[in-house]
Design an enzyme around this catalytic site. Structure first.
Site, PDB file in Angstrom:
ATOM      1  N   GLY A 174     -16.776 -16.554  17.933  1.00  0.00           N
ATOM      2  CA  GLY A 174     -17.140 -15.944  16.672  1.00  0.00           C
ATOM      3  C   GLY A 174     -16.501 -16.851  15.509  1.00  0.00           C
ATOM      4  N   GLY A 179     -20.021 -12.791  22.307  1.00  0.00           N
ATOM      5  CA  GLY A 179     -19.230 -13.650  23.210  1.00  0.00           C
ATOM      6  C   GLY A 179     -17.806 -13.315  22.806  1.00  0.00           C
ATOM      7  N   SER A 180     -16.961 -14.293  23.067  1.00  0.00           N
ATOM      8  CA  SER A 180     -15.383 -14.119  22.711  1.00  0.00           C
ATOM      9  C   SER A 180     -15.199 -14.168  21.058  1.00  0.00           C
ATOM     10  CB  SER A 180     -14.563 -15.005  23.255  1.00  0.00           C
ATOM     11  OG  SER A 180     -15.140 -16.503  23.051  1.00  0.00           O
ATOM     12  N   GLU A 207     -21.215 -10.029  17.728  1.00  0.00           N
ATOM     13  CA  GLU A 207     -20.669  -9.094  18.601  1.00  0.00           C
ATOM     14  C   GLU A 207     -19.623  -9.538  19.537  1.00  0.00           C
ATOM     15  OE1 GLU A 207     -22.008  -6.052  18.794  1.00  0.00           O
ATOM     16  OE2 GLU A 207     -23.636  -5.943  17.600  1.00  0.00           O
ATOM     17  N   CYS A 227     -17.342  -5.860  27.169  1.00  0.00           N
ATOM     18  CA  CYS A 227     -16.984  -5.821  26.089  1.00  0.00           C
ATOM     19  C   CYS A 227     -16.136  -4.500  25.706  1.00  0.00           C
ATOM     20  CB  CYS A 227     -17.982  -6.338  24.919  1.00  0.00           C
ATOM     21  SG  CYS A 227     -19.128  -5.041  24.865  1.00  0.00           S
TER      22      CYS A 227
END
Ligand code: NAD
Length: 507
Positions: free
Chosen positions: A242, A237-238, A259, A293
């Site tokens: 994270g 995700g963003s 990720e 991404c």
């Protein structure tokens, strides 16, 4: 005439075998980005249910870890078979729920099939090393053991592939998997679980709760992150997500595969094959409506070919077909929702305020297009600054000029994210420099290919603010197992390492 997304999604959910009890008039509302309309509601998992499912997954793990790995691989082989049988239906549902064009929806399911095939082979190759020891009559080796419950948190833009990258590998490694999909895409998650259940039946049953699904918002993701029964969380995700998840996992010494966001660049060198570069840039920047991404967000073009290349690119941006992603000629579907379009507008106004020249970037409104459709934006920047430095999850491509190759590399590396990168050149020295230690600082560095569209055989992930995690191929499986180093003495004396002497008196 295409059916309404709602009508089509409900019939696909039935065909895919999603239990009707999970859908209804209450719970999490799911909308299709194609027309912004409600598809259905989905029953949410309560926090108490989530904790119970995690506990059950741990019990399932205790059983599954003892099943021989090639036999575990047999389940993943069956999962791959079921995915092959359901590729069309699941691919269409991905298109309806995430808004990507149908060939990309189908491509996402193909990626799930590919990782299953990979994991089946891997189930016979989970090997450790035998290492030379300094002591006579000793043997030193590594063994790899299953780890436990693997938590998977996934983003809306790859609603099912990310689960499979993690689950296929985690399962052959002997682990249980608890999945918290994006709250924007629970339908494809339910469909994937229905498919996995059919594979489980053919396998002869899995330990109860080996695969679990937590339907709901980020609070369920947080619960997974905090649960002591979960030794590894793979979170996609963003970077903002994270930043919250990473420290919490570190605080309890759990493993993290992060990720996160990307801000990927391509450099177009003077020797580049410009036709090939044009195709590579167009797919990477415009494909998936800029919602990968690995989407290309920054284009760094040598000044000597700038006008020749960018004028062709402007024409592509002016002619690309935008609309319902189910239509065969459409290349750009909708953005996921209105906040995504607002973010795009904001970044474009910041760029304009800096003096940027913008081609495209407008809202596309038509009576038959009720979702958030935009024309992809080609933004020629006076300098590498402002909104260029951050990921905006929309189809914006910032274009800058360079003179010296070293400066292009510095520009490419001067953002927080470190996911993917590429260079278009026919100059061998430049190509080698780019993939060398002085070149790209990203987890992915490509030559004559755009930064997006990875295949599963390589390790996938990025450095810096992308989080450092690696998934899918190469030796990524090692993150899903724990390593033990074993030293075995088959002699009659007890020599100590480093020549240490520790003599005790024995009778
Ligand atoms: P997001 O960060 O909003 O949400 C992703 C997931 O994290 C969702 O399931 C959400 O519920 C969960 N979540 C959010 N905050 C959390 C928290 N504090 N604790 C636990 N869970 C939490 O991302 P999104 O909008 O769904 O996806 C777009 C982003 O994902 C982009 O930044 C994109 O670059 C990134 N992405 C990265 C990769 C990669 O492999 N690097 C792949 C796909 C998407």
């Amino acid at each position: 005439m295409l059916p309404s997304p709602r009508e089509q999604a409900l019939s696909l959910l039935e065909a895919l075998g999603v239990p009707p009890a999970r859908l209804g008039a209450q719970g999490l509302a799911v909308h299709s980005p194609i027309d912004g309309a409600l598809i259905t509601h989905v029953t949410e998992t309560s926090p108490a249910e989530a904790s119970a499912l995690i506990k059950q997954a741990h019990e399932a793990f205790l059983h599954w870890r003892k099943i021989p790995a090639p036999r575990r691989g047999e389940f993943v082989r069956l999962l791959g078979e079921e995915l092959r049988l359901n590729k069309q239906t699941l691919g269409q549902l991905v298109t309806l729920e995430a808004g990507k064009i149908l060939s990309e929806g189908l491509g996402e399911v193909q990626e799930m099939i590919d990782i299953c095939d990979y994991a089946v082979g891997l189930s016979r190759q989970l090997f450790g090393l035998t290492i030379a020891t300094e002591r006579p009559d000793h043997r030193m080796m590594e063994t790899w053991h299953p780890l436990g419950v693997c938590g998977v948190i996934s983003a809306f833009n790859f609603p099912v592939a990310v689960w499979s990258w993690n689950a296929a590998i985690a399962l052959v490694c002997g682990n249980a998997v608890v999945w918290k999909p994006s709250e924007k895409t629970p339908l494809t998650a339910l469909a994937t679980h229905a498919i996995a259940e059919r594979a489980a039946k053919r396998f002869g049953g899995l330990p109860e709760g080996l695969l679990s699904l937590l339907i709901g918002g980020r609070e369920l993701g947080a619960l997974l992150v905090d649960d002591a029964h979960v030794p590894l969380v793979s979170a996609t995700g963003s970077t903002a997500m994270g930043r919250q998840v990473g420290p919490k996992l570190a605080a309890r010494f759990a493993r993290a595969i992060l990720e996160l966001g990307g801000n990927n660049a391509a450099i177009i060198a003077p020797s580049a094959d410009l036709d090939l570069a044009l195709r590579g840039v167009a797919f990477a920047a415009i494909g998936t409506a800029g919602q990968r991404c690995t989407t290309l967000r920054r284009l760094i073009v040598h000044e000597s070919i700038y006008e020749a290349f960018v004028s062709k690119l402007r024409r592509v941006y002016q002619s690309v077909a935008i609309g319902d992603p189910r239509q065969p000629d459409v290349l750009v579907g909708p953005l996921i929702d209105a906040p995504a379009r607002a973010q795009m507008d904001k970044a474009l106004s910041e760029a304009r305020a800096m003096g940027a020249q913008v081609t495209g970037g407008t809202h596309v409104d038509a009576p038959h297009l009720k979702g958030c459709y935009v024309a992809p934006a080609l933004v020629e920047m006076p300098r590498h600054d402002g909104p260029v430095l951050h990921e905006t999850f929309a189809p914006i491509l910032y274009v800058m000029r360079y003179q010296r190759f070293e400066d292009a590399i510095t520009m490419q590396n001067s953002v927080g994210a470190g996911l993917s990168s590429s260079l278009f050149t026919l100059d061998m020295r430049e190509a080698e420099r780019f993939v060398s230690v002085e070149g790209s600082d990203c987890g992915i560095a490509n030559i004559n290919i755009g930064p997006s569209g990875a295949e599963i055989g390589g390790a996938f992930g990025g450095e810096k603010e992308t989080g450092g995690g690696r998934e899918a191929g190469s030796d990524s499986w090692k993150a899903y197992m724990r390593r033990a180093t074993n030293t075995i003495n088959y002699g009659t004396t007890l020599p100590l390492a480093q020549g240490v002497s520790f003599d005790i008196t024995t009778d």
